[in-house]
Design an enzyme around this catalytic site. Structure first.
Site, PDB file in Angstrom:
ATOM      1  N   ASP A  84      19.171 -14.084 -62.576  1.00  0.00           N
ATOM      2  CA  ASP A  84      18.909 -13.540 -61.258  1.00  0.00           C
ATOM      3  C   ASP A  84      20.253 -13.027 -60.733  1.00  0.00           C
ATOM      4  O   ASP A  84      21.299 -13.461 -61.172  1.00  0.00           O
ATOM      5  CB  ASP A  84      18.396 -14.685 -60.383  1.00  0.00           C
ATOM      6  CG  ASP A  84      17.891 -14.204 -59.052  1.00  0.00           C
ATOM      7  OD1 ASP A  84      17.315 -13.111 -58.998  1.00  0.00           O
ATOM      8  OD2 ASP A  84      18.077 -14.931 -58.060  1.00  0.00           O
ATOM      9  N   ASP A 119      18.648 -19.264 -58.651  1.00  0.00           N
ATOM     10  CA  ASP A 119      19.031 -20.255 -57.647  1.00  0.00           C
ATOM     11  C   ASP A 119      17.818 -20.960 -57.063  1.00  0.00           C
ATOM     12  O   ASP A 119      17.931 -21.767 -56.169  1.00  0.00           O
ATOM     13  CB  ASP A 119      19.884 -19.624 -56.544  1.00  0.00           C
ATOM     14  CG  ASP A 119      19.144 -18.501 -55.832  1.00  0.00           C
ATOM     15  OD1 ASP A 119      17.977 -18.239 -56.187  1.00  0.00           O
ATOM     16  OD2 ASP A 119      19.730 -17.881 -54.939  1.00  0.00           O
ATOM     17  N   ASP A 144      12.517 -17.597 -57.113  1.00  0.00           N
ATOM     18  CA  ASP A 144      12.348 -17.434 -58.553  1.00  0.00           C
ATOM     19  C   ASP A 144      11.897 -18.704 -59.274  1.00  0.00           C
ATOM     20  O   ASP A 144      12.000 -18.804 -60.476  1.00  0.00           O
ATOM     21  CB  ASP A 144      13.594 -16.820 -59.211  1.00  0.00           C
ATOM     22  CG  ASP A 144      14.870 -17.527 -58.801  1.00  0.00           C
ATOM     23  OD1 ASP A 144      14.787 -18.700 -58.422  1.00  0.00           O
ATOM     24  OD2 ASP A 144      15.936 -16.885 -58.873  1.00  0.00           O
TER      25      ASP A 144
HETATM   26  P1  ADP Z   1      17.150 -11.438 -55.827  1.00  0.00           P
HETATM   27  O1  ADP Z   1      16.614 -11.025 -57.129  1.00  0.00           O
HETATM   28  O2  ADP Z   1      18.296 -10.578 -55.435  1.00  0.00           O
HETATM   29  O3  ADP Z   1      17.432 -12.890 -55.721  1.00  0.00           O
HETATM   30  P2  ADP Z   1      14.838 -11.709 -53.996  1.00  0.00           P
HETATM   31  O4  ADP Z   1      13.607 -11.638 -54.800  1.00  0.00           O
HETATM   32  O5  ADP Z   1      15.207 -13.003 -53.421  1.00  0.00           O
HETATM   33  O6  ADP Z   1      16.026 -11.033 -54.788  1.00  0.00           O
HETATM   34  O7  ADP Z   1      14.743 -10.650 -52.821  1.00  0.00           O
HETATM   35  C1  ADP Z   1      14.616  -9.290 -53.120  1.00  0.00           C
HETATM   36  C2  ADP Z   1      14.814  -8.403 -51.947  1.00  0.00           C
HETATM   37  O8  ADP Z   1      13.845  -8.707 -50.962  1.00  0.00           O
HETATM   38  C3  ADP Z   1      16.141  -8.567 -51.277  1.00  0.00           C
HETATM   39  O9  ADP Z   1      17.128  -7.769 -51.868  1.00  0.00           O
HETATM   40  C4  ADP Z   1      15.804  -8.127 -49.868  1.00  0.00           C
HETATM   41  O10 ADP Z   1      15.806  -6.720 -49.794  1.00  0.00           O
HETATM   42  C5  ADP Z   1      14.397  -8.597 -49.673  1.00  0.00           C
HETATM   43  N1  ADP Z   1      14.365  -9.917 -49.044  1.00  0.00           N
HETATM   44  C6  ADP Z   1      13.975 -11.079 -49.604  1.00  0.00           C
HETATM   45  N2  ADP Z   1      14.071 -12.101 -48.742  1.00  0.00           N
HETATM   46  C7  ADP Z   1      14.571 -11.583 -47.615  1.00  0.00           C
HETATM   47  C8  ADP Z   1      14.922 -12.135 -46.340  1.00  0.00           C
HETATM   48  N3  ADP Z   1      14.807 -13.427 -46.067  1.00  0.00           N
HETATM   49  N4  ADP Z   1      15.398 -11.283 -45.413  1.00  0.00           N
HETATM   50  C9  ADP Z   1      15.544  -9.975 -45.666  1.00  0.00           C
HETATM   51  N5  ADP Z   1      15.232  -9.419 -46.830  1.00  0.00           N
HETATM   52  C10 ADP Z   1      14.758 -10.184 -47.793  1.00  0.00           C
HETATM   53 MG    MG Z   2      17.110 -14.912 -55.742  1.00  0.00          MG
END
Ligand code: ADP
Ligand code: MG
Length: 648
Positions: free
Chosen positions: A321, A544, A548
């Site tokens: 990730d 983390d 995921d």
């Molecule tokens: P990563 O693979 O970077 O861990 P996530 O699946 O956690 O990504 O989140 C993907 C995208 O969704 C982030 O880059 C953001 O654009 C959006 N996102 C997720 N959670 C949040 C949040 N709590 N606030 C704002 N945007 C979010």
């Molecule tokens: Mg993540």
């Protein structure tokens, strides 16, 4: 050394003295009738091996006939019957010496692991009715205040209300540098408070605290057996009866077929029994795995079972990730941009007084535009106030003021999209393009090289906040080490924007990357990678635990980073890396490989030597002395080898 072991050594030493007297007596007075020698040897035998015979008989009574006690008993009693008194006692003596050494070694490695896991707090000093009272950690309630003096272990997770200090997190993370903490910081149980007095408001009951979880995890680790361990258990079950049958045949068949020479064949059969004892394997294999788990946890890598050591050693594809794993997950706000929509109408703050306070304290002349930007950041902070995502934490930190959560009626987190909250009669949204698109809010797509958080209110687009993350210092080394350790493919998956992903992937020279994935897409990407990889190689996912957990569970082995604090990660992962250094992944693989190599060496060595000496004994070329040396010697060497696993 345990009391029991000390007693046993004393007893064996006394027996050995009697044995020496018996041998001297026999050498001095030569061929006296048997009833002159026998009593002395018998006395030595009973002192040395009485417990072995007792255990053998007890186990026969329980129906577990074939164990090493049984083998030793028939071998030595048999030797008495064929008149080899000194050998009968000597075999028992060496066997006991080996046993004592074994329990010493096992005790020692167990101790070094539990010492390292000695993070269990004994008491907590809690404030009740105006007084500090010492209670068991599990009696403290959430919200109560505890005091931790310098030198004490923090008994429960919480937030510092008063005081500052530096914490020794060595036992938890393997990191030697102390961590400075002050008022308002979160502290985790298990750390040692080094200098200042701290008053901590407890945030979790003991059962859910970091310490309790880690101890639970470590205690259960040895119950998840590796294939090699299961193999040895099964092997020992069939092996001993087979050996006993072979020995019986060896004693009976040749004299019957070839005629005469009973005692010679019986002697060979008895030697055969002595050698066949499988203790070298039975003890050293679990000890090696145990050592591997212990060695890893010393470095802040918690592996939930021996079976995962095997999987880690075979890992060929590592899927990672991005946020929080390769990057710090500490986003800095670099720009706040208002939409043209905002132009005339403006934006209504949730709590205007907070913004005007800011305007007064920071700069009297805060212009309209700046005020509106401050309002946008405030809305973002309110929207993010219930989420644990690194983005949320960063935006809240950037806002820097208290969020009045009593104003929030409803909070929703849409994984991979963002967050939405209800404040009064308005809905405030913060997230990526997908979030706004799913609500049919039209917005201008910005062209920026960072992560963009778009802010919406009901159906209106208000603007975006540009946030930027940094690649972890350790990430480059992590990728290099993984490649060096034979990992063929390193793939990054992220829900973030394509541009951001491309930059990270290039900086770190990853094999491949996939961006703009929803949590569900990450699972299907991993499925896809499964079909592409070679049958034997395993696939590891590192994340983390935020958004995921499903992938952590789907991979052959799920590795969670920065386990301190993230509950979801500790649950879903097979391996928890307590620090936030991704280079520990390669380290974990290295420890696993070393442990498995030791296991293999021990299996081959122990079985090899045994088979050789067994053949020699059957051919009459190995005396019972050689037999007992082979048995005890192999066990000792295998155990010493196993203990290497602990020193990673
Ligand atoms: P990563 O693979 O970077 O861990 P996530 O699946 O956690 O990504 O989140 C993907 C995208 O969704 C982030 O880059 C953001 O654009 C959006 N996102 C997720 N959670 C949040 C949040 N709590 N606030 C704002 N945007 C979010
Ligand atoms: Mg993540």
């Amino acid at each position: 050394m345990s009391k029991k072991l000390k007693k046993r050594i004393k007893r064996v030493a006394i027996g050995a003295a009697v044995y020496i007297v018996a041998v001297l007596f026999q050498t001095l007075f030569g061929e006296l009738p048997w009833f002159c020698h026998l009593p002395l040897f018998l006395a030595a035998y009973v002192i040395i091996g009485g417990d072995v015979v007792k255990n053998a008989l007890r186990n026969i009574g329980r129906g577990q006939v074939f164990d090493e006690n049984f083998l030793m008993m028939i071998a030595t009693v048999g030797a008495f019957f064929v008149g080899d008194y000194p050998e009968a006692v000597a075999v028992m003596l060496f066997y006991q010496v080996g046993e004592c050494f074994q329990s010493y070694a096992v005790g020692k490695s167990r101790k070094s692991i539990t010492a390292l896991m000695d993070i269990r707090p004994d008491y907590a000093n809690v404030l009740r009715d105006g007084d500090w009272t010492e209670v068991e950690p599990d009696e403290v309630l959430v919200g109560e205040c505890i005091m931790v003096r310098p030198g004490e272990r923090i008994p429960l997770d919480g937030v510092i209300e008063k005081g500052s200090s530096s914490l020794d997190t060595m036992a938890l993370t393997g990191e030697s540098a102390p961590r400075d903490v002050a008022e308002g910081d979160e502290v985790i149980s298990g750390c040692v408070n080094k200098n200042g007095v701290l008053e901590v408001k407890v945030s979790k009951p003991y059962g859910e605290s970091t310490v309790a979880r880690i101890l639970d995890l470590v205690e259960n680790a040895s119950s998840k057996k590796a294939k090699a361990e299961n193999f040895i258990t099964k092997f020992a079950k069939y092996y001993t009866p087979v050996v006993v049958i072979c020995a019986a045949l060896l004693a009976v068949l040749p004299p019957v077929v070839l005629g005469g020479g009973w005692s010679d064949w019986i002697y060979r059969a008895l030697s055969f029994l002595v050698i066949s004892c499988p203790c070298a394997l039975v003890i050293s294999i679990p000890l090696s795995f145990f050592g591997g788990l212990g060695g890893a946890s010393k470095e802040g890598i918690l592996i939930k079972g021996s079976n995962y050591l095997e999987t880690l050693a075979d890992t060929e594809v590592v899927v990672m990730d991005k946020t929080g794993t390769l990057t710090k997950g500490n986003f800095a706000v670099s720009k706040v941009v208002l939409s043209e929509n905002v132009g005339n109408t403006g934006i209504v703050a949730v709590k205007p007084e907070d913004i005007s306070v800011a305007a007064k304290s920071d700069d009297e002349t805060m212009g309209r535009e700046e005020r509106m930007q401050a309002v946008l950041l405030q809305l973002a902070a309110y929207a993010e106030s219930y989420s644990n995502h690194p983005i949320s934490k960063s935006l809240l930190a950037a806002y820097g003021r208290e969020v009045d959560v009593s104003l929030i009626q409803d909070a929703q987190e849409i994984p991979g999209h963002g967050v939405a909250v209800k404040v009064g009669n308005r809905e405030i949204l913060a997230g990526n393009e997908k979030l706004l698109a799913s609500r049919d809010i039209s917005f201008e797509q910005a062209d920026e090289a960072g992560t963009l958080i778009y802010i919406g209110e009901d159906n209106r687009y208000l603007g975006y906040i540009l946030i930027e993350d940094e690649i972890k210092k350790d990430a480059e080394k992590a990728i290099r080490d993984l490649k060096a350790s034979g990992v063929k493919k390193i793939v990054m998956l992220t829900g973030d924007h394509e541009k951001v992903a491309a930059k990270v992937a290039e900086n770190l020279s990853l094999t491949d990357y996939y961006a703009e994935l929803l949590p569900g897409d990450k699972v299907s990407k991993v499925e896809e990678l499964f079909t592409e990889k070679p049958e034997k190689g395993k696939l590891a996912f590192v994340g983390d635990g935020i958004n995921d957990a499903p992938v952590l569970a789907r991979a052959d082995i799920g590795i969670a980073m920065g386990g301190l604090g993230s509950d979801a990660a500790i649950e879903a992962a097979d391996v928890v890396i307590m620090t936030d250094e991704p280079s520990k992944i390669a380290r974990a693989m290295k420890i696993s490989r070393k442990t498995l190599a030791i296991v293999k060496q021990n299996i081959v060595f122990a079985i090899g030597i045994k088979v050789l000496v067994l053949l020699l004994a059957a051919a009459g070329m190995a005396s019972m002395w050689a037999a007992v040396f082979a048995d005890v010697g192999v066990a000792v060497i295998a155990i010493l080898n196993a203990m290497r696993a602990l020193r990673a």
